[in-house]
Design a protein around this motif. Sequence first.
Motif, mmCIF file in Angstrom:
data_model
loop_
_atom_site.group_PDB
_atom_site.id
_atom_site.type_symbol
_atom_site.label_atom_id
_atom_site.label_comp_id
_atom_site.label_asym_id
_atom_site.label_seq_id
_atom_site.Cartn_x
_atom_site.Cartn_y
_atom_site.Cartn_z
ATOM 1 N N LEU A 7 6.259 74.639 -18.096
ATOM 2 C CA LEU A 7 7.270 74.445 -19.466
ATOM 3 C C LEU A 7 8.609 73.785 -18.792
ATOM 4 O O LEU A 7 8.982 72.714 -19.494
ATOM 5 C CB LEU A 7 7.416 75.443 -20.469
ATOM 6 C CG LEU A 7 8.317 75.213 -21.747
ATOM 7 C CD1 LEU A 7 7.519 74.304 -22.350
ATOM 8 C CD2 LEU A 7 8.686 76.514 -22.268
ATOM 9 N N ALA A 8 9.112 74.372 -17.853
ATOM 10 C CA ALA A 8 10.427 73.759 -17.183
ATOM 11 C C ALA A 8 10.304 72.480 -16.644
ATOM 12 O O ALA A 8 10.996 71.692 -16.705
ATOM 13 C CB ALA A 8 10.720 74.792 -16.225
ATOM 14 N N ILE A 9 9.177 72.275 -15.754
ATOM 15 C CA ILE A 9 8.899 70.889 -15.298
ATOM 16 C C ILE A 9 8.686 69.747 -16.501
ATOM 17 O O ILE A 9 9.167 68.761 -16.429
ATOM 18 C CB ILE A 9 7.740 71.031 -14.558
ATOM 19 C CG1 ILE A 9 7.985 71.884 -13.366
ATOM 20 C CG2 ILE A 9 7.123 69.527 -13.929
ATOM 21 C CD1 ILE A 9 6.704 71.971 -12.249
ATOM 22 N N THR A 10 7.883 70.216 -17.559
ATOM 23 C CA THR A 10 7.605 69.337 -18.623
ATOM 24 C C THR A 10 9.011 68.901 -19.505
ATOM 25 O O THR A 10 9.125 67.894 -19.633
ATOM 26 C CB THR A 10 6.626 70.206 -19.690
ATOM 27 O OG1 THR A 10 5.480 70.279 -18.915
ATOM 28 C CG2 THR A 10 6.569 69.073 -20.802
ATOM 29 N N ASP A 11 10.035 70.156 -19.570
ATOM 30 C CA ASP A 11 11.131 69.699 -20.321
ATOM 31 C C ASP A 11 12.003 68.775 -19.218
ATOM 32 O O ASP A 11 12.852 67.965 -19.970
ATOM 33 C CB ASP A 11 11.945 70.984 -20.402
ATOM 34 C CG ASP A 11 11.126 71.897 -21.719
ATOM 35 O OD1 ASP A 11 10.670 71.133 -22.540
ATOM 36 O OD2 ASP A 11 11.326 73.023 -21.670
ATOM 37 N N GLN A 16 7.950 54.643 -19.861
ATOM 38 C CA GLN A 16 8.749 55.294 -20.652
ATOM 39 C C GLN A 16 7.895 55.872 -21.756
ATOM 40 O O GLN A 16 8.004 57.179 -22.259
ATOM 41 C CB GLN A 16 10.122 54.916 -21.142
ATOM 42 C CG GLN A 16 11.062 55.977 -22.087
ATOM 43 C CD GLN A 16 12.237 55.131 -22.531
ATOM 44 O OE1 GLN A 16 12.034 54.285 -23.138
ATOM 45 N NE2 GLN A 16 13.442 55.760 -21.752
ATOM 46 N N MET A 17 7.207 55.312 -22.589
ATOM 47 C CA MET A 17 6.504 55.518 -23.525
ATOM 48 C C MET A 17 5.294 56.513 -23.312
ATOM 49 O O MET A 17 4.903 57.524 -23.812
ATOM 50 C CB MET A 17 5.959 54.266 -24.378
ATOM 51 C CG MET A 17 5.233 54.441 -25.655
ATOM 52 S SD MET A 17 4.170 53.214 -26.229
ATOM 53 C CE MET A 17 5.311 51.820 -26.146
ATOM 54 N N PHE A 18 4.723 56.111 -22.031
ATOM 55 C CA PHE A 18 3.668 57.040 -21.764
ATOM 56 C C PHE A 18 4.065 58.414 -21.277
ATOM 57 O O PHE A 18 3.552 59.527 -21.698
ATOM 58 C CB PHE A 18 2.924 56.355 -20.272
ATOM 59 C CG PHE A 18 2.018 57.566 -19.779
ATOM 60 C CD1 PHE A 18 0.750 57.550 -20.176
ATOM 61 C CD2 PHE A 18 2.369 58.239 -18.450
ATOM 62 C CE1 PHE A 18 -0.156 58.392 -19.768
ATOM 63 C CE2 PHE A 18 1.530 59.054 -17.946
ATOM 64 C CZ PHE A 18 0.126 59.143 -18.378
ATOM 65 N N PHE A 19 5.376 58.591 -20.587
ATOM 66 C CA PHE A 19 5.684 59.952 -20.447
ATOM 67 C C PHE A 19 6.250 60.529 -21.446
ATOM 68 O O PHE A 19 6.215 61.832 -21.532
ATOM 69 C CB PHE A 19 6.998 59.644 -19.136
ATOM 70 C CG PHE A 19 6.748 59.459 -18.021
ATOM 71 C CD1 PHE A 19 6.336 60.620 -16.974
ATOM 72 C CD2 PHE A 19 6.452 58.299 -17.103
ATOM 73 C CE1 PHE A 19 5.992 60.634 -15.724
ATOM 74 C CE2 PHE A 19 6.242 58.236 -15.726
ATOM 75 C CZ PHE A 19 5.756 59.359 -15.225
ATOM 76 N N ILE A 20 6.974 59.702 -22.332
ATOM 77 C CA ILE A 20 7.299 60.715 -23.654
ATOM 78 C C ILE A 20 6.184 61.078 -24.424
ATOM 79 O O ILE A 20 6.235 62.382 -24.730
ATOM 80 C CB ILE A 20 8.114 59.941 -24.645
ATOM 81 C CG1 ILE A 20 9.507 59.222 -24.151
ATOM 82 C CG2 ILE A 20 8.496 60.456 -26.002
ATOM 83 C CD1 ILE A 20 9.895 58.169 -24.722
ATOM 84 N N SER A 27 -3.739 65.634 -22.272
ATOM 85 C CA SER A 27 -2.591 64.759 -22.801
ATOM 86 C C SER A 27 -2.555 63.427 -22.088
ATOM 87 O O SER A 27 -2.120 62.358 -22.809
ATOM 88 C CB SER A 27 -1.444 65.403 -22.288
ATOM 89 O OG SER A 27 -1.340 66.774 -22.696
ATOM 90 N N GLY A 28 -3.340 63.307 -20.927
ATOM 91 C CA GLY A 28 -3.375 62.089 -20.280
ATOM 92 C C GLY A 28 -4.242 61.088 -21.057
ATOM 93 O O GLY A 28 -4.093 59.819 -21.156
#
Length: 315
Positions: A69-73, A103-107, A155-156
């Motif tokens: 969760l921390a890495i994702t945040d 950026q869209m992908f990462f969001i 998610s990917g």
Amino acid sequence: MSDSNTTHFTNPSTFILLGIPGLETAYAWISIPFCCTYTISVLGNFTILFIVKRETSLHKPMYYFLCMLAITDLVLSTSTLPKTLSIFWFNSREIDFSACLTQMFFIHCFLAIESGIFVAMALDRYVAICHPLRHSTILTNSVVAKIGLAVLLRSGMLTLPFIYIGSRWPYCTTNIIPHTHCEYIAVVRLACGDIRISSYYGLFAVFFVTGLDVFFISVSYTQILRAVFRLPTKDARLKTFGTCGSHLFAILAFYIPALFSFLTQRFGQNVSLHFRILIGNVYLLVPPMLNPIIYGVKTRQIRDRLLQLFSRKWA
């Protein structure tokens, strides 16, 4: 109509991010809470990662999920805020076409990952409270790794079509995005032709991920609350209920602004543009700040290790 207004940007080299139209004079003031929120988020999440890595006693499923969760945040907030602050401070509005799609992908990918991690953490709490004697045998390290991989792959696979569709559309009349970042529907609305397939897929992806994950979280916490009310002492019930309550607050702080932003972007034409953009930033910035506090500081083991770390430094 002039040629400049009908040019098709089949692969535009850059997009222009407008920031928050109508609030340009307040950018300096708006940047203060944005910057403070990001700073707290980075410090809090890196602190959790450092403490869990340092303390072998915390190498357990709950803390592995917390690290995920921390890495994702960190990725979520970092994918948008540096560019947003560059708009506020330096009027740096241009973003490369490929950088916009990235950026869209990462969001969207890491929003889905965060949702999946909340489900995994709810499962961990359910097993820990409802089946405590079997917790170590059910959630082994290999199972935790498989859950993390499944969340990442899901998610990917759900997010890649966003990027493919976004890269294939021809863009006409303008390459100006009225937002602080490359929000999917804001980009798609610049495309020529029938964008219904994009809109329908966006609706499917959001409601599939959110609906499924909220259902599993609700089932887990319903079982947890039933177990809490069967605890023998009032103190034990209050302590466990308080922990579960704070976790539910963190979950709601993630889903409610995200869903509100998603729905207003598509159906909230009567909602002012600057308000929609601000909400679109809130769900990317506030949960990454709250999660280290709720899941970290309020977790006794992490709080104790943090206090020990500071006491050694000041001793």
